[in-house]
Design an enzyme around this catalytic site. Structure first.
Site, PDB file in Angstrom:
ATOM      1  N   CYS A   1      -3.330  13.131   4.724  1.00 30.21           N
ATOM      2  CA  CYS A   1      -4.603  13.747   4.352  1.00 30.21           C
ATOM      3  C   CYS A   1      -5.538  13.778   5.564  1.00 30.21           C
ATOM      4  CB  CYS A   1      -5.250  12.970   3.199  1.00 30.21           C
ATOM      5  SG  CYS A   1      -6.095  11.455   3.717  1.00 30.21           S
TER       6      CYS A   1
ATOM      7  N   CYS B   1      -6.643  10.397   7.042  1.00 30.88           N
ATOM      8  CA  CYS B   1      -5.550   9.727   7.758  1.00 30.88           C
ATOM      9  C   CYS B   1      -5.269  10.414   9.090  1.00 30.88           C
ATOM     10  CB  CYS B   1      -4.297   9.676   6.893  1.00 30.88           C
ATOM     11  SG  CYS B   1      -4.517   8.545   5.501  1.00 30.88           S
TER      12      CYS B   1
ATOM     13  N   CYS C   1      -4.909   5.195   1.318  1.00 31.33           N
ATOM     14  CA  CYS C   1      -3.622   5.833   1.619  1.00 31.33           C
ATOM     15  C   CYS C   1      -2.735   4.867   2.408  1.00 31.33           C
ATOM     16  CB  CYS C   1      -3.824   7.069   2.482  1.00 31.33           C
ATOM     17  SG  CYS C   1      -4.688   8.416   1.686  1.00 31.33           S
TER      18      CYS C   1
ATOM     19  N   GLU D   1      -3.943   2.098  -5.045  1.00 28.55           N
ATOM     20  CA  GLU D   1      -4.999   2.790  -5.781  1.00 28.55           C
ATOM     21  C   GLU D   1      -5.929   1.804  -6.493  1.00 28.55           C
ATOM     22  OE1 GLU D   1      -3.109   5.882  -8.108  1.00 28.55           O
ATOM     23  OE2 GLU D   1      -2.702   7.042  -6.284  1.00 28.55           O
ATOM     24  N   ASN D   2      -7.033   2.365  -7.021  1.00 28.34           N
ATOM     25  CA  ASN D   2      -8.039   1.539  -7.695  1.00 28.34           C
ATOM     26  C   ASN D   2      -8.586   2.319  -8.871  1.00 28.34           C
ATOM     27  OD1 ASN D   2     -10.951   0.407  -8.065  1.00 28.34           O
ATOM     28  ND2 ASN D   2      -9.949  -1.039  -6.695  1.00 28.34           N
TER      29      ASN D   2
ATOM     30  N   ASN E   1       0.547   3.383  -0.578  1.00 28.32           N
ATOM     31  CA  ASN E   1      -0.811   3.590  -1.090  1.00 28.32           C
ATOM     32  C   ASN E   1      -1.149   2.540  -2.143  1.00 28.32           C
ATOM     33  OD1 ASN E   1       1.137   5.058  -2.595  1.00 28.32           O
ATOM     34  ND2 ASN E   1      -0.408   6.381  -3.480  1.00 28.32           N
TER      35      ASN E   1
ATOM     36  N   GLU F   1      -0.977   5.467   5.046  1.00 26.40           N
ATOM     37  CA  GLU F   1      -1.112   5.610   6.506  1.00 26.40           C
ATOM     38  C   GLU F   1      -2.258   4.765   7.045  1.00 26.40           C
ATOM     39  OE1 GLU F   1      -0.819   7.991   4.252  1.00 26.40           O
ATOM     40  OE2 GLU F   1       0.005   9.844   5.077  1.00 26.40           O
TER      41      GLU F   1
HETATM   42  N1  THU Z   1      -1.749   9.479  -0.359  1.00 26.28           N
HETATM   43  C1  THU Z   1      -1.288   8.709   0.659  1.00 26.28           C
HETATM   44  O1  THU Z   1      -1.186   7.478   0.555  1.00 26.28           O
HETATM   45  N2  THU Z   1      -0.916   9.326   1.804  1.00 26.28           N
HETATM   46  C2  THU Z   1      -0.840  10.680   1.961  1.00 26.28           C
HETATM   47  O2  THU Z   1      -0.425  11.152   3.011  1.00 26.28           O
HETATM   48  C3  THU Z   1      -1.245  11.565   0.875  1.00 26.28           C
HETATM   49  C4  THU Z   1      -1.929  10.911  -0.260  1.00 26.28           C
HETATM   50  C5  THU Z   1      -2.082   8.825  -1.637  1.00 26.28           C
HETATM   51  C6  THU Z   1      -3.529   8.761  -2.024  1.00 26.28           C
HETATM   52  C7  THU Z   1      -3.427   8.623  -3.524  1.00 26.28           C
HETATM   53  O3  THU Z   1      -3.197   7.268  -3.861  1.00 26.28           O
HETATM   54  C8  THU Z   1      -2.178   9.409  -3.889  1.00 26.28           C
HETATM   55  O4  THU Z   1      -1.434   9.521  -2.688  1.00 26.28           O
HETATM   56  C9  THU Z   1      -2.448  10.793  -4.470  1.00 26.28           C
HETATM   57  O5  THU Z   1      -3.292  11.507  -3.651  1.00 26.28           O
END
Ligand code: THU
Length: 164
Positions: A116, A119, A76, A67-68, A65, A78
């Site tokens: 999520c 995804c 995410c 983030e920003n 993942n 995925e």
């Molecule tokens: N996140 C993912 O990258 N994949 C998942 O399956 C669940 C959530 C990330 C999004 C965010 O950066 C962090 O996890 C918390 O939600």
């Protein structure tokens, strides 16, 4: 007594395994997802997600993942790996994806993870495009692994077709 028709397919299923019960190839895929999780850019949530995705030719790609500071801009793991492989290998079907997560930078902070909603819909898109399921391995704590045989197990009664 009414006899309701079952409308959720049972063709896809969710199973639970212990890490040591997996095949060598699947164990390796999960290990690569764990490795990718430790490189995640997650300064806001601290939740580090790693994925390893196998294409039909056996090649494996990793992502995590990103983030920003403007939270919804983050992506995410995925969707990042699926977008990357489909941008670069549009004719190769993804066949397996492993997902692992950590709550902190340390390897022993393993968290349970399952994709999520966005995804799930994205995985569904590529299953539909290639007409074959994508197996999903989700690592839980204590070496437990959940395996979905395809997205149908995680996204029942899904939206597939604009013309239905
Ligand atoms: N996140 C993912 O990258 N994949 C998942 O399956 C669940 C959530 C990330 C999004 C965010 O950066 C962090 O996890 C918390 O939600």
């Amino acid at each position: 007594m009414p006899n309701p028709k079952k409308i959720v397919s049972e063709q896809t299923f969710l199973q639970s395994f212990k890490l040591e019960e997996l095949s060598e190839a699947n164990f390796r895929l999960i290990s690569m997802a764990k490795e990718a999780a430790l490189k995640a850019y997650a300064p806001y949530s601290g939740f580090r997600v790693g994925v390893a995705l196998m294409l039909e030719n056996g090649e494996i790609f990793q992502a995590n993942n990103q983030e920003n500071v403007s939270f919804p801009v983050g992506i995410c793991a995925e969707r990042l790996v699926l977008g990357y492989v489909h941008a670069n290998y549009p004719n190769l079907a993804p066949i397996k994806i492993a997902i692992a997560a950590n709550r902190a930078a340390e390897e022993n902070s393993q968290a349970t993870v399952s994709p999520c909603g966005l995804c799930r819909q994205t995985i569904n898109e590529y299953e539909n495009k290639f007409g074959q399921p994508i197996e999903i391995f989700m690592l839980g704590p204590n070496g437990q692994v959940f395996q979905a045989s395809g997205i149908g197990a995680l996204l029942p009664f899904k939206f597939d077709d604009l013309n239905q």
